[in-house]
Design a protein around this motif. Structure first.
Motif, PDB file in Angstrom:
ATOM      1  N   ILE A   1     -27.244   6.139 -12.565  1.00 18.11           N
ATOM      2  CA  ILE A   1     -28.063   5.999 -13.773  1.00 18.11           C
ATOM      3  C   ILE A   1     -28.314   4.551 -14.186  1.00 18.11           C
ATOM      4  CG2 ILE A   1     -26.329   6.107 -15.646  1.00 18.11           C
ATOM      5  CD1 ILE A   1     -28.034   8.591 -16.645  1.00 18.11           C
ATOM      6  N   LYS A   2     -27.323   3.687 -14.045  1.00 20.53           N
ATOM      7  CA  LYS A   2     -27.497   2.277 -14.414  1.00 20.53           C
ATOM      8  C   LYS A   2     -28.452   1.591 -13.442  1.00 20.53           C
ATOM      9  CE  LYS A   2     -26.287  -1.943 -16.006  1.00 20.53           C
ATOM     10  NZ  LYS A   2     -26.789  -2.863 -14.994  1.00 20.53           N
ATOM     11  N   ALA A   3     -28.290   1.881 -12.143  1.00 18.84           N
ATOM     12  CA  ALA A   3     -29.134   1.247 -11.130  1.00 18.84           C
ATOM     13  C   ALA A   3     -30.601   1.668 -11.273  1.00 18.84           C
ATOM     14  CB  ALA A   3     -28.622   1.597  -9.738  1.00 18.84           C
ATOM     15  N   VAL A   4     -30.840   2.944 -11.609  1.00 20.88           N
ATOM     16  CA  VAL A   4     -32.211   3.454 -11.704  1.00 20.88           C
ATOM     17  C   VAL A   4     -32.892   3.002 -12.996  1.00 20.88           C
ATOM     18  CG1 VAL A   4     -33.629   5.547 -11.868  1.00 20.88           C
ATOM     19  CG2 VAL A   4     -31.754   5.435 -10.225  1.00 20.88           C
ATOM     20  N   THR A   5     -32.175   3.078 -14.125  1.00 20.90           N
ATOM     21  CA  THR A   5     -32.793   2.777 -15.424  1.00 20.90           C
ATOM     22  C   THR A   5     -32.579   1.332 -15.873  1.00 20.90           C
ATOM     23  OG1 THR A   5     -30.830   3.400 -16.707  1.00 20.90           O
ATOM     24  CG2 THR A   5     -32.392   5.156 -16.177  1.00 20.90           C
ATOM     25  N   GLY A   6     -31.531   0.690 -15.349  1.00 21.45           N
ATOM     26  CA  GLY A   6     -31.185  -0.645 -15.841  1.00 21.45           C
ATOM     27  C   GLY A   6     -30.482  -0.595 -17.185  1.00 21.45           C
ATOM     28  N   CYS A   7     -30.188   0.628 -17.635  1.00 20.89           N
ATOM     29  CA  CYS A   7     -29.597   0.835 -18.958  1.00 20.89           C
ATOM     30  C   CYS A   7     -28.092   1.089 -18.805  1.00 20.89           C
ATOM     31  CB  CYS A   7     -30.269   2.043 -19.587  1.00 20.89           C
ATOM     32  SG  CYS A   7     -30.077   2.134 -21.344  1.00 20.89           S
ATOM     33  N   PRO A   8     -27.228   0.369 -19.537  1.00 31.13           N
ATOM     34  CA  PRO A   8     -25.783   0.502 -19.326  1.00 31.13           C
ATOM     35  C   PRO A   8     -25.181   1.776 -19.902  1.00 31.13           C
ATOM     36  CG  PRO A   8     -26.199  -0.985 -21.152  1.00 31.13           C
ATOM     37  CD  PRO A   8     -27.542  -0.634 -20.580  1.00 31.13           C
TER      38      PRO A   8
END
Length: 446
Positions: A261-268
């Motif tokens: 999820i972090k890699a795809v969205t850039g959201c932590p």
């Protein structure tokens, strides 16, 4: 527990590597193929897996690894580093200012646990000295307002409601109410849908424009795997999320969402839900999660759980009793209660280095067993708890009847207690010896 299957597969890969004295480039590439399959089976996004394997392989076939005295350990370290980067690389904290009313928008689909998570976050912040206000802005789901009120009552936090009025007006009024009533964090439980639609998004955008939130946190169910990643991407494109909260990470999930999820969205990822209790919300530490995935435990989280759950005064009293060899069944029961506060036994054990799910296969931890032990001890007289040696056959039958258990259960408990008593006595003697300079045990210096 999340990642259990992935941890087992990765441990099997690394076990093969450790069995080789030196590693060739072919060994590393074969290991990476197996790691790739393990990640894909854990429902990690394909592009994320491809990039991850490429980065690990590039570093792992370098001179410093292949010519190292411990090449397998070096490869594991590289995998650990890259997993940490994938999910972090560092803890992402809430953007909470001490000098104003902070607004946190909780968004997500129905069924993700958003309302309960709003309460969990409120409780977490109140323990940090904040004064949260929960806001019921979900006017569509039946009983959503009542659910938040029940949650608020359980954790002792105020809940702002205006019935089924416009959610934008409710949110604006809640912020004004908070500034008048000394609440420094406003947590808005917004409406969800069964799927993402334009109407839902427009309402959330309107609330965002009206209250200018400091945090927009998406609550996603980690058990939905890649769907969670797709939902996060959609919400992030529309709302510019500031963080994610993954729920049900303690369940039977493959863990792919946490890794993708972090890699795809850039959201932590800022928090993870690790159970159904309102206390089961933890800050997300990428480096600790990477260690747990690789079967290396999570000692720091275990220490934090113990510090939060264990009464320090009672711990000192117990230490004194151990020194005087006065450890009783009451003390035994007290210790069990303290351990239960830390969470389920499998959660606790998963944090201990060396106790990976693979090593614990076939060992079952029945939480009901602790309830039975408590019932048995509570069915004893004060004299019996102080001096179990007086418990004869008739007393055992009476205790079993009183606790709704069997004589065999009572016998088993008494045997466990005697073993525990011997163990604490041995530890006490070792500690005395250490202080006299005869022994030096590092774990007593913690």
């Amino acid at each position: 527990m999340a990642f259990e299957a992935l941890t087992q597969k990765l441990e099997a890969v690394f076990k093969k590597l450790r069995g080789k004295g030196k590693l060739s480039e072919a060994d590393v590439k074969q290991a990476m193929r197996e790691v790739k399959l393990a990640l894909l089976e854990a429902d990690v996004n394909y592009k994320v897996v491809k990039d991850f394997i490429q980065k690990v392989t590039e570093r792992a076939v370098g001179q410093e690894v292949l010519e190292s005295l411990t090449p397998a350990q070096q490869v594991i370290k590289i995998v650990n580093d890259e997993l940490t980067k994938l999910m972090g690389p560092k803890e992402a904290r809430l953007n909470i200012s001490p000098s104003k009313v902070n607004v946190v928008m909780m968004v997500g689909l129905q069924g993700s646990g958003k309302t309960t998570t709003s309460g969990k976050l409120g409780l977490y912040l109140s323990k940090k000295g904040k004064r949260p206000l929960l806001v019921a802005a979900d006017i569509y789901r039946p009983a959503a307002i009542k659910q938040l009120q029940v949650v608020g009552e359980k954790i002792g936090l105020p809940v702002f409601t205006m019935g089924e009025q416009n959610p934008v007006n409710i949110s604006k009024a809640a912020v004004e109410y908070a500034s008048r009533h000394n609440n420094d964090v406003v947590i808005i439980d917004t409406a969800g849908r069964l799927h993402v639609d334009d109407e839902l998004m427009q309402e959330l955008i309107n609330i965002k424009d009206a209250v200018n939130p400091d945090e927009i946190l998406l609550v996603v169910d980690s058990m939905t795997g890649q769907d969670a990643v797709n939902v996060a991407e959609t919400f992030h494109n529309k709302l510019q999320l500031t963080g994610l909260i993954l729920t049900k990470l303690d369940g039977d999930t493959r863990g792919g969402a946490a890794l993708s999820i972090k890699a795809v969205t850039g959201c932590p990822i800022k928090f993870v839900g690790m159970g159904e209790k309102l206390t089961d919300l933890e800050p997300f530490y990428p480096e600790r999660m990477a260690s747990r995935i690789l079967g290396m435990g999570d000692v720091l989280s275990l220490i934090e759980k113990a510090t939060a759950a264990i009464d320090q005064n009672k711990a000192r009293e117990l230490e004194e009793k151990i020194r005087k060899e006065e450890f009783t069944l009451d003390d035994f029961l007290e210790q069990l209660k303290q351990v239960r506060k830390m969470g389920s036994l499998d959660q606790i054990l998963s944090m201990i280095p060396g106790l990976s799910p693979q090593k614990l296969q076939g060992v079952e931890f029945n939480e009901k067993e602790l309830v039975h032990i408590e019932a048995i001890i509570n069915s004893m007289t004060k004299e019996e708890r102080m001096n179990p040696s007086i418990i004869n056959g008739s007393r055992r039958r009476r205790i079993a009847m009183g606790s709704g258990t069997s004589v065999q259960d009572v016998n088993r408990l008494l045997k466990q207690f005697e073993q525990t008593k011997k163990m604490v006595k041995q530890l006490s003697e070792l500690e005395k010896g250490r202080k006299k300079g005869r022994f030096k045990l590092p774990f007593f210096n913690l």
